[in-house]
Scaffold this motif. Structure first.
Motif, short mmCIF file in Angstrom:
data_model
loop_
_atom_site.label_atom_id
_atom_site.label_comp_id
_atom_site.label_asym_id
_atom_site.label_seq_id
_atom_site.Cartn_x
_atom_site.Cartn_y
_atom_site.Cartn_z
N MET A 178 -5.55 10.61 2.01
CA MET A 178 -4.43 10.62 1.07
C MET A 178 -3.34 11.57 1.52
O MET A 178 -2.15 11.29 1.39
N VAL B 101 -12.34 10.55 3.54
CA VAL B 101 -11.72 9.32 3.04
C VAL B 101 -10.94 9.55 1.75
O VAL B 101 -10.11 8.73 1.39
N SER B 102 -11.20 10.66 1.05
CA SER B 102 -10.39 10.88 -0.15
C SER B 102 -9.26 11.86 0.16
O SER B 102 -8.10 11.50 0.20
N TYR C 243 0.84 -1.19 0.00
CA TYR C 243 0.00 0.00 0.00
C TYR C 243 0.88 1.25 0.00
O TYR C 243 1.86 1.28 0.73
N PRO C 244 0.64 2.28 -0.79
CA PRO C 244 -0.50 2.42 -1.71
C PRO C 244 -0.14 2.13 -3.17
O PRO C 244 -0.93 2.43 -4.04
#
Lengths: 112, 468
Positions: free
Chosen positions: B354, B349-350, B238-239
């Motif tokens: 990130m 969550v976005s 990840y990621p």
């Protein structure tokens, strides 16, 4: 004898199958496949995260035919599978040395 | 969980009793005291039957949220090799927390104890029988209340599993979450809902409004989820390596089951088949729809497409955010709370995930931590005594204001106190437990086991046999 392999968009499978039957082909093998050519992949979004999917679902049709059916088969496949867009697929033709019918040991073109 | 129930409701019924008795009495003699008492008992029994029926159904609905609801929702979001392992994490909570609850959990949450944690008076269900406990639902058997509350205790640790998906040992997970339910969940439930609890809305030092568990369930699980995600580290790859959901179809079914089960969660928290239950039911439904819209539109604008995963994630975010507010606010406020939750959680969550780069695999923090915190704050703003006069009325009979919308700005202090305690307890408690369990049992999968997937490495089976 020739083996004709065609890699197709899955959505074109039924049309190509019908076209081959119409062209007089009696047997074929269909494989589910994944891959890409110049089309590359596409992107998907999951919760805002971008994923590149580069191996796309494809189907592969294999038929083995006598030599003089070559163009008929090729034209049947092209006629059914072409959309004109990238990703329509490819056809490969190769020579086959021998064919054997397992049931009764028939050889060569008789086994097709 | 407001245990208040309007006894005013019963007055017209009781008032009409003597008249009914008179009308039916052939000798038209006045009703005797015994007859009146018999009728009062009959009325109480009828009410108890209605309330108990609803609460038992609600308990079953809340269990449905964990299995199969959450198990499918989370399971669909992981890669194929971790499907069974992920579902087993939820199912393990259905088993383990159930066993711990009657032994000691219920007592730690709902015993008298002190302001922070319940005592040991109810260990092994001592004194928890089929008669009501006046502190927690005067019309239902205490065992109904106990089993209803158990379902909350099950789903809360199960929610955390979304943060450490795809990389945790089954044994370490089972021990960690079992201890977590006793050390973090039970004290928090006691502080908010327990008699004498620090944050109890009726009589606590900081009367914090949390109707069905915005802080108790969602802030604790969401914040603990973030802590575990940071402690365990990212999944291998990840990621860089793509880890898309293996079946959004299953996640979709799971999310819809969560939506249905949540009616038991929120409307059941009225602890009665009352008008307040209706209010919570309506609010729950409205907020969920608005949040699905909020998330979908946010995503549509940012990424160009309205995704199915966005819509169902939004619905869950709305369910989370309306949870503390469901029995305190009016339906139009619920729509607004839902809409805000959908937008905020979509951005959490976005963008936020990130930016910071933590691997909260299934967004347990982004949805439950953020949505729960937002919901708890908005509850303080939109709570109104018209829906739930939790502070009662003054000497002139006027309802005492509850939320900011009523003019009671001080409520925000109480809400923030509740949120801060939930965050603090979750961070400290989770860190200590993670450290201890990691040393004794171990938490992180070995790299080869993580590569093989939890299904094979932890359970020796596969979710899908693609060869038969």
């Amino acid at each position: 004898m020739l083996k004709i392999e065609a890699i197709l968009q899955p959505s074109k499978l039924d049309a190509v199958k019908d076209a081959l039957l119409e062209a007089g082909i009696e047997g074929m093998t269909i494989l589910e496949a994944r891959g890409h050519g110049r089309q590359k992949g596409h992107t998907e979004f999951y919760r805002g995260r971008e994923y590149t999917v580069d191996l796309l679902p494809k189907v592969k049709i294999e038929v083995v035919v006598i030599d003089n059916l070559k163009e008929r088969v090729i034209q049947a496949i092209i006629g059914a599978a072409r959309t004109g867009r990238i990703g329509d697929g490819k056809i490969f033709v190769s020579k086959v040395d021998e064919a054997i019918r397992i049931r009764n040991d028939e050889r060569g073109e008789a086994a097709l | 969980m407001s245990c208040r129930r309007s006894t005013l409701f019963l007055l017209p019924v009781l008032a009409s009793v003597p008249a009914m008795v008179l009308a039916q009495s052939p000798a038209s003699a006045p009703a005797t005291q015994a007859q009146i008492e018999a009728l009062q008992t009959a009325v109480q029994n009828a009410q108890s039957a209605g309330d108990n029926a609803w609460m038992l159904v609600s308990a079953a609905l809340v269990l449905l949220m964990t299995g199969p609801g959450l198990a499918l929702f989370y399971g669909g979001l992981v890669r194929r090799k971790n499907m069974l392992g992920t579902m087993m994490q939820s199912f393990a909570m259905m088993g383990l927390v159930t066993i711990l609850w009657p032994i000691v959990g219920y007592s730690l949450a709902f015993g008298h104890g002190n302001a922070f944690v319940g005592g040991f008076e109810h260990v092994f269900l001592h004194g928890v029988g089929l008669t009501p406990n006046k502190d927690y639902g005067a019309t239902i058997p205490e065992q109904t209340y106990m089993i209803y509350q158990l379902m909350f205790a099950i789903i809360t640790p199960a929610l955390i599993t979304g943060a450490f998906a795809e990389r945790v040992k089954f044994s370490g997970m089972a021990v960690f979450l079992s201890l977590w339910s006793l050390a973090v969940y039970c004290p928090m439930a006691h502080m908010v809902w327990g008699v004498g609890g620090l944050l109890n809305s009726t009589g606590g030092k900081f009367p914090s409004f949390d109707f069905a568990g915005g802080t108790v369930v969602h802030v604790t699980s969401g914040v603990s989820a973030l802590v575990t995600a940071l402690y365990l580290g990212k999944r291998a790859g990840y990621p860089k390596v793509p880890m898309p959901p293996h079946s959004l179809t299953l996640s979709f079914i799971g999310a819809c089951l969560l939506w249905v089960g949540w009616f038991g969660f929120n409307a059941g928290s009225a602890v009665a088949a009352s008008a307040l239950a209706t209010s919570a039911f309506v609010n729950t439904h409205f907020a969920t729809a608005a949040a699905a819209l909020g998330w979908t539109v946010t995503e549509w604008i940012r990424n160009g497409k309205p995704t199915a995963l966005g819509a169902i994630s939004g619905a869950v975010a709305g369910l989370v955010a309306i949870t503390p507010a469901s029995g305190f606010v009016q339906p139009m406020a619920a729509l607004l709370i839902g809409l805000l939750a959908g937008i905020v959680c979509a951005l959490m969550v976005s963008m936020v995930k990130m930016r910071f780069g933590y691997d909260d695999s299934l967004d347990a923090f982004g949805v439950h931590g953020a949505g729960g915190t937002l919901g708890a704050l908005l509850t303080g703003i939109f709570a109104t005594s018209l829906i739930n006069p939790v502070y009662g009325s003054d000497t002139s009979g006027k309802l005492i204001p509850t939320g900011v919308i009523d003019g009671h700005w001080g409520q925000m202090v109480n809400q923030i106190a509740g949120i801060a305690i939930a965050w603090g307890l979750s961070i400290v408690g989770t860190l200590i437990l993670l450290f201890v369990v990691d040393k004794i049992v171990g938490l992180r999968l070995r790299p080869e086991d993580e590569a093989a997937g939890m299904d094979l490495s932890q359970h020796g089976e596969e979710a899908y046999d693609l060869n038969t």
